[in-house]
Design an enzyme around this catalytic site. Sequence first.
Site, PDB file in Angstrom:
ATOM      1  N   GLY A 189     -51.790 111.631  53.218  1.00  0.00           N
ATOM      2  CA  GLY A 189     -50.611 111.974  53.997  1.00  0.00           C
ATOM      3  C   GLY A 189     -50.983 112.448  55.386  1.00  0.00           C
ATOM      4  CD  GLN A 221     -41.347 107.635  47.280  1.00  0.00           C
ATOM      5  OE1 GLN A 221     -40.702 108.254  48.109  1.00  0.00           O
ATOM      6  NE2 GLN A 221     -42.463 108.109  46.739  1.00  0.00           N
ATOM      7  CG  HIS A 271     -39.422 109.820  44.927  1.00  0.00           C
ATOM      8  ND1 HIS A 271     -40.206 110.753  44.272  1.00  0.00           N
ATOM      9  CD2 HIS A 271     -39.372 110.234  46.218  1.00  0.00           C
ATOM     10  CE1 HIS A 271     -40.590 111.682  45.136  1.00  0.00           C
ATOM     11  NE2 HIS A 271     -40.104 111.385  46.331  1.00  0.00           N
ATOM     12  N   GLY A 272     -39.987 109.621  40.988  1.00  0.00           N
ATOM     13  CA  GLY A 272     -39.660 110.530  39.894  1.00  0.00           C
ATOM     14  C   GLY A 272     -40.274 111.895  40.093  1.00  0.00           C
ATOM     15  CB  ALA A 273     -42.600 113.123  42.305  1.00  0.00           C
ATOM     16  CG  ASN A 274     -42.316 115.285  45.558  1.00  0.00           C
ATOM     17  OD1 ASN A 274     -42.583 114.098  45.709  1.00  0.00           O
ATOM     18  ND2 ASN A 274     -43.257 116.228  45.551  1.00  0.00           N
ATOM     19  N   GLY A 299     -53.171 114.623  47.245  1.00  0.00           N
ATOM     20  CA  GLY A 299     -53.261 116.070  47.383  1.00  0.00           C
ATOM     21  C   GLY A 299     -54.573 116.514  47.974  1.00  0.00           C
ATOM     22  CE1 TYR A 308     -35.598 114.668  47.764  1.00  0.00           C
ATOM     23  CE2 TYR A 308     -37.864 114.081  47.263  1.00  0.00           C
ATOM     24  CZ  TYR A 308     -36.924 114.585  48.136  1.00  0.00           C
ATOM     25  OH  TYR A 308     -37.319 115.009  49.390  1.00  0.00           O
ATOM     26  NE  ARG A 332     -46.160 110.658  45.666  1.00  0.00           N
ATOM     27  CZ  ARG A 332     -46.225 111.458  46.713  1.00  0.00           C
ATOM     28  NH1 ARG A 332     -45.131 111.996  47.216  1.00  0.00           N
ATOM     29  NH2 ARG A 332     -47.384 111.735  47.280  1.00  0.00           N
TER      30      ARG A 332
END
Length: 372
Positions: free
Chosen positions: A326, A106, A181-184, A303, A186, A234
């Site tokens: 997770g 990632q 990583h396109g989430a959360n 999730g 960042y 993501r």
Amino acid sequence: MIIMAHENLYTSKQLGKISMNNRFIVAPMTRITATDDSSATTTMRDYYERFAKGGFGAVITEGIYTDELYSQGYLNQPGLTNNNHVETWKNVVSAVHEHDTAIIAQLMHAGGQSQGNAYTDETVAPSAIPPKGEQLGFYGGSGTFDVPRALTLDEIEEVRHSFVQAARLAKEAGFDGVEIHGANGYLLDQFLTDYLNERDDEYGGSLENRLKLLVEVIKDVRNEVGEDFTVGMRLSQIKVTDPAYKWPNGEESAKTIFTTLEQGLDYIHVTDPDATQPAFGEGSKSLTAAAKAFSSLPVIANGQLGDPDKASKLLDQNDTDFVSLGTSALANPDYPNRLASEQELKAFDFESTLLPLAYIKEHEVNAEIIKA
């Protein structure tokens, strides 16, 4: 013997060029157990290998930073920026491959959400707007986030190049693919997020403009690694420090986002607090169902899917193709094998599970409890 109620979790399916023998994937989780120069360690090798031994079809790494400028988000976060990083990651990759499990790197740029960078004390973002909330003490931060400096157009080009370079190095290290990583909350998500992106150039304003950098990074990475290497992304509405955030215009925005980003990708990985619940208000689609409805790509759902009945039902409904675990994977590194042999699944226990280095340092946890 596989319980018939969960048989669909053990069917084979392609994830880009990766041939998966089941639908179980280990979710990316921040561990910060790299060396001070961000090289991979034997602790990391053992951490990832235990999931491969446990029967997971694929493992997605923690976020790996992409340059020696502004991308690092946490101290002791691993990087993919130089040959030493490549060589140390090879040890991790080969250990996972020994058990016929795929491993995906990632790639992450923390942007304004960075709270520990060995190369600089300055943070950058689409606009000079800090993330909401406070830094995570769990990962070594404290207090509110600094006000970032807005990236120039030349620096945006450097960001694009950093993802390309990191993807190339991931391929050299033997990874089976990369996840952008396109989430959360960042950097790429910061460009997508209306209140964090107040740019007045081609990267700001409309949703289409705010998606521009994500589209460019996908295209750049694909051009670099070729068609024989798996590339995913993501996405989430939620952010590390703003878990209540929703995309404006709900499903309409989701449709634009998923249809715009699918070109060049092999899969979309979505994460939500509960993958089965409406994501855009009462009666709306879940985020994973929206990704399935509005794109033609395989979808990974994340999730609260540690309940195998819940995960199996999501597959039956065609709301996802894979599930990423997770905390359930932390508690049960052998989750796929354990479920198949009808062994009891363990509940996640924070203090008896492999913990991040920051937590160990902060709380002086006895190292004897930190075992794979």
